[in-house]
Design a protein around this motif. Sequence first.
Motif, short mmCIF file in Angstrom:
data_model
loop_
_atom_site.label_atom_id
_atom_site.label_comp_id
_atom_site.label_asym_id
_atom_site.label_seq_id
_atom_site.Cartn_x
_atom_site.Cartn_y
_atom_site.Cartn_z
N ASP A 113 48.26 31.22 35.47
CA ASP A 113 48.46 30.54 34.29
C ASP A 113 48.29 29.25 34.24
N GLU A 114 47.81 28.59 35.39
CA GLU A 114 47.27 27.24 35.55
C GLU A 114 46.20 26.60 34.33
N PRO A 115 46.44 25.64 33.87
CA PRO A 115 45.36 25.02 32.99
C PRO A 115 44.14 24.64 33.92
N GLY A 116 42.96 24.86 32.90
CA GLY A 116 41.92 24.60 33.44
C GLY A 116 41.28 25.57 34.63
N CYS A 117 41.80 26.71 34.58
CA CYS A 117 41.34 27.93 35.61
C CYS A 117 39.96 28.53 35.36
N ALA A 118 39.23 28.22 35.98
CA ALA A 118 37.72 28.51 35.73
C ALA A 118 37.58 30.04 35.65
N VAL A 119 38.38 30.81 36.80
CA VAL A 119 38.29 32.09 36.93
C VAL A 119 38.81 32.74 35.75
N VAL A 120 40.12 32.46 35.41
CA VAL A 120 40.70 33.18 34.15
C VAL A 120 39.84 32.94 32.90
N ASN A 121 39.26 31.65 32.73
CA ASN A 121 38.39 31.28 31.42
C ASN A 121 37.38 32.36 31.59
N ALA A 122 36.83 32.70 32.94
CA ALA A 122 35.51 33.60 32.91
C ALA A 122 35.95 35.11 32.60
N ILE A 123 37.35 35.50 32.77
CA ILE A 123 37.71 36.79 32.54
C ILE A 123 37.70 36.79 30.97
N ASN A 124 38.39 35.70 30.50
CA ASN A 124 38.59 35.73 29.07
C ASN A 124 37.31 35.74 28.18
N GLU A 125 36.26 35.16 28.75
CA GLU A 125 35.01 35.10 28.06
C GLU A 125 34.10 36.43 28.38
#
Length: 355
Positions: free
Chosen positions: A293-305
Motif C-alpha cells: 500500500d506504499e504510495p507511488g508503487c509502480a507494481v500496484v499501479n500496473a495491477i490496477n490498470e
Amino acid sequence: MNLLSMGLTEIIKKDFDQLNLGEDLIIGRVALEHKRIYRVWTEFGELLCEVSGKFSFHSKAREDFPAVGDWIGLKPRAEEGKGTIITVLPRKSKFSRKSAGATAEEQIVAANVDTVFLVNSLNEDLNLRRLERYLLLTWESGANPVIVLSKADLCHNITEKITKVEAIALGGVPIIPISSETLAGFEKLELFLKPGKTIALLGSSGVGKSTLTNRLLGAEKQLVQEIREADDKGRHTTTHRELILLPNGCVLIDTPGMRELQLWESSDGLSETFSEIEELAGNCRFRDCLHMDEPGCAVVNAINEGQLAAGRLTSYTKLQKELAFIERKADKRAQAEVRKQWKTINKQIKQRKSR
C-alpha cells in the motif's frame, strides 16, 4: 559406448585431464542412481559403481555425491562389470530443489542438462503457479526451459490455455503443444533433440512424460498408466531418474513426477521468471517498496490498470518469502556443520595431549 554422442565435450575432457588423477582412471557418466549404487556409462559399457571410501569421507552434504547426468572419474574393473567413483567433474548445470523434510538440504534432480522440457498437461491438471516454480528452478539451473503442453488432443480450449501460459513464460521461452497420440507438435521438439545434447523431462505425475519418452525412443520402454477418469489426473509411472539414449544420440533424462517442488537458492531464477515485476519495481517511488500500500508503487499501479495480473504479484511475494526462509535455514545448517567440525578437531587435540 560412444561417449561423444552422449554429451562428452572437450571442456569435460580438459577438466578431467587437469585433475591428473592417474592413468588408470577413465571418464564415465552417471545413468542411474539407487541408494548410492550407480549405473555408469563408460567406454567399457555400463559399469555398476560405488564411491570410494575417501570420496565418501570428504563428502559433507548430499549434493557432493554423484547425481544422474554427472560426468565422473572412476577406476574401472571392467572384467567384473564394476568400478569405483573417485571424483565428480565440474557441473555445467544442475536442476536442484530442496529435499523433502525439515532440513535445508539440496537435492540435485539432474546434472549437465542443456534443455529442460517442462511437461504440463492441457487437461484440467494445468497449474500455472506450479509452472512458475518449474521455470524459476530451470533458470537457476543454468539450462534453457521449453514448455511442452501435452495431451493437446484432449483439450477443447487450447488457445485460451496457451494464452494463460504465455502470460507467465517471459523471456522468449518456447511453448510447444503436442499430442503423443497424433504426434502433432513433435517436429518442433526435434529442434532441441540433437546428438550430444541432454534433455531433462520434468513435470508432475501423469502429465505424459513416459508416453513422450516412448514416442521419442520409438519403443515402449517406460510403463504408461491411464488417466483416472474421476479427477482427470494421471498416475505416477516413472519411479527413478535415468539417462535414456535416443536413436539419434540425444540423451534424455526422464524423472519421477514431483509431488513437492520446494525451491533451493533461486534468487537469480526469481528475477528471470518474474522479470516484468522486477522491471516495474525499478519505477517505484521507494527503493524498498513492498508493493502493498506504499504510495507511488509502480507494481500496484500496473495491477490496477490491468497491465499485470494480481496473481503474479502474489506468487512473486510468496516465492520471495520461501527463498528467504530457506536461506536462513541453510545458514543455520552451515553454522552447525562448522561447530561440529571444530568439536571434532578439539576432541582430536585433547586425545593427542593425553597420550
